[in-house]
Design a protein around this motif. Structure first.
Motif, PDB file in Angstrom:
ATOM      1  N   PHE A 106       0.828  -1.203   0.000  1.00  0.00           N
ATOM      2  CA  PHE A 106       0.000   0.000   0.000  1.00  0.00           C
ATOM      3  C   PHE A 106       0.865   1.258   0.000  1.00  0.00           C
ATOM      4  O   PHE A 106       0.594   2.205  -0.750  1.00  0.00           O
ATOM      5  CB  PHE A 106      -0.930  -0.010   1.218  1.00  0.00           C
ATOM      6  N   MET A 107       1.886   1.276   0.825  1.00  0.00           N
ATOM      7  CA  MET A 107       2.782   2.439   0.878  1.00  0.00           C
ATOM      8  C   MET A 107       3.503   2.621  -0.456  1.00  0.00           C
ATOM      9  O   MET A 107       3.696   3.749  -0.913  1.00  0.00           O
ATOM     10  CB  MET A 107       3.785   2.287   2.017  1.00  0.00           C
ATOM     11  N   PHE A 108       3.904   1.544  -1.083  1.00  0.00           N
ATOM     12  CA  PHE A 108       4.548   1.629  -2.391  1.00  0.00           C
ATOM     13  C   PHE A 108       3.587   2.205  -3.426  1.00  0.00           C
ATOM     14  O   PHE A 108       3.973   3.048  -4.245  1.00  0.00           O
ATOM     15  CB  PHE A 108       5.041   0.250  -2.828  1.00  0.00           C
ATOM     16  N   ALA A 109       2.326   1.769  -3.395  1.00  0.00           N
ATOM     17  CA  ALA A 109       1.337   2.273  -4.343  1.00  0.00           C
ATOM     18  C   ALA A 109       1.097   3.770  -4.146  1.00  0.00           C
ATOM     19  O   ALA A 109       0.984   4.523  -5.118  1.00  0.00           O
ATOM     20  CB  ALA A 109       0.032   1.495  -4.195  1.00  0.00           C
ATOM     21  N   VAL A 110       1.032   4.202  -2.898  1.00  0.00           N
ATOM     22  CA  VAL A 110       0.838   5.629  -2.619  1.00  0.00           C
ATOM     23  C   VAL A 110       2.048   6.433  -3.103  1.00  0.00           C
ATOM     24  O   VAL A 110       1.902   7.481  -3.735  1.00  0.00           O
ATOM     25  CB  VAL A 110       0.580   5.862  -1.115  1.00  0.00           C
ATOM     26  N   ALA A 111       3.247   5.931  -2.827  1.00  0.00           N
ATOM     27  CA  ALA A 111       4.467   6.626  -3.272  1.00  0.00           C
ATOM     28  C   ALA A 111       4.532   6.672  -4.800  1.00  0.00           C
ATOM     29  O   ALA A 111       4.907   7.703  -5.381  1.00  0.00           O
ATOM     30  CB  ALA A 111       5.696   5.936  -2.701  1.00  0.00           C
ATOM     31  N   ALA A 112       4.162   5.592  -5.452  1.00  0.00           N
ATOM     32  CA  ALA A 112       4.177   5.566  -6.914  1.00  0.00           C
ATOM     33  C   ALA A 112       3.154   6.533  -7.500  1.00  0.00           C
ATOM     34  O   ALA A 112       3.379   7.124  -8.561  1.00  0.00           O
ATOM     35  CB  ALA A 112       3.909   4.148  -7.416  1.00  0.00           C
ATOM     36  N   ALA A 113       2.034   6.727  -6.805  1.00  0.00           N
ATOM     37  CA  ALA A 113       1.017   7.663  -7.286  1.00  0.00           C
ATOM     38  C   ALA A 113       1.455   9.107  -7.093  1.00  0.00           C
ATOM     39  O   ALA A 113       1.146   9.971  -7.920  1.00  0.00           O
ATOM     40  CB  ALA A 113      -0.302   7.414  -6.558  1.00  0.00           C
ATOM     41  N   PHE A 114       2.168   9.405  -6.021  1.00  0.00           N
ATOM     42  CA  PHE A 114       2.584  10.777  -5.741  1.00  0.00           C
ATOM     43  C   PHE A 114       3.846  11.195  -6.488  1.00  0.00           C
ATOM     44  O   PHE A 114       4.100  12.386  -6.635  1.00  0.00           O
ATOM     45  CB  PHE A 114       2.807  10.985  -4.235  1.00  0.00           C
ATOM     46  N   TYR A 115       4.623  10.266  -6.982  1.00  0.00           N
ATOM     47  CA  TYR A 115       5.867  10.637  -7.665  1.00  0.00           C
ATOM     48  C   TYR A 115       5.625  11.579  -8.847  1.00  0.00           C
ATOM     49  O   TYR A 115       6.253  12.635  -8.914  1.00  0.00           O
ATOM     50  CB  TYR A 115       6.637   9.389  -8.115  1.00  0.00           C
ATOM     51  N   PRO A 116       4.741  11.248  -9.800  1.00  0.00           N
ATOM     52  CA  PRO A 116       4.579  12.166 -10.941  1.00  0.00           C
ATOM     53  C   PRO A 116       3.906  13.480 -10.567  1.00  0.00           C
ATOM     54  O   PRO A 116       4.034  14.464 -11.288  1.00  0.00           O
ATOM     55  CB  PRO A 116       3.718  11.375 -11.925  1.00  0.00           C
ATOM     56  N   ILE A 117       3.206  13.508  -9.447  1.00  0.00           N
ATOM     57  CA  ILE A 117       2.506  14.721  -9.045  1.00  0.00           C
ATOM     58  C   ILE A 117       3.423  15.673  -8.282  1.00  0.00           C
ATOM     59  O   ILE A 117       3.408  16.884  -8.515  1.00  0.00           O
ATOM     60  CB  ILE A 117       1.285  14.362  -8.165  1.00  0.00           C
ATOM     61  N   LEU A 118       4.233  15.144  -7.384  1.00  0.00           N
ATOM     62  CA  LEU A 118       5.026  15.992  -6.495  1.00  0.00           C
ATOM     63  C   LEU A 118       6.516  16.017  -6.819  1.00  0.00           C
ATOM     64  O   LEU A 118       7.111  17.083  -6.897  1.00  0.00           O
ATOM     65  CB  LEU A 118       4.859  15.534  -5.045  1.00  0.00           C
ATOM     66  N   PHE A 119       7.117  14.879  -6.969  1.00  0.00           N
ATOM     67  CA  PHE A 119       8.576  14.818  -7.017  1.00  0.00           C
ATOM     68  C   PHE A 119       9.159  15.039  -8.409  1.00  0.00           C
ATOM     69  O   PHE A 119      10.204  15.654  -8.548  1.00  0.00           O
ATOM     70  CB  PHE A 119       9.070  13.489  -6.442  1.00  0.00           C
TER      71      PHE A 119
END
Length: 68
Positions: free
Chosen positions: A14-27
């Motif tokens: 779950f944490m990996f999925a959240v991080a993967a979703a936020f990468y293109p938006i934030l980082f």
């Protein structure tokens, strides 16, 4: 597989999925500022800020400009 290991894998997934979703938006934009500057130059070309901005609202400016 023990219960603790299964819970750890589910939570980690779950944490990996959240991080993967936020990468293109934030980082990604933070790491590629020059690319986004060029995109904004193209997108904002020919736009008169005063015509687009509602009355009483501050005119937008370059968000990448250093604050002085």
């Amino acid at each position: 597989m023990s219960t603790n290991r299964r819970i750890t894998l589910i939570f980690g997934g779950f944490m990996f999925a959240v991080a993967a979703a936020f990468y293109p938006i934030l980082f990604y934009p933070l790491a590629h500022k020059d690319e986004y500057k060029e995109i904004q130059k193209v997108n904002r070309a020919g736009i008169n800020q005063a015509d687009v901005q509602p009355a009483g609202v501050k005119i937008w400016s370059d968000p990448f400009k250093p604050k002085s």
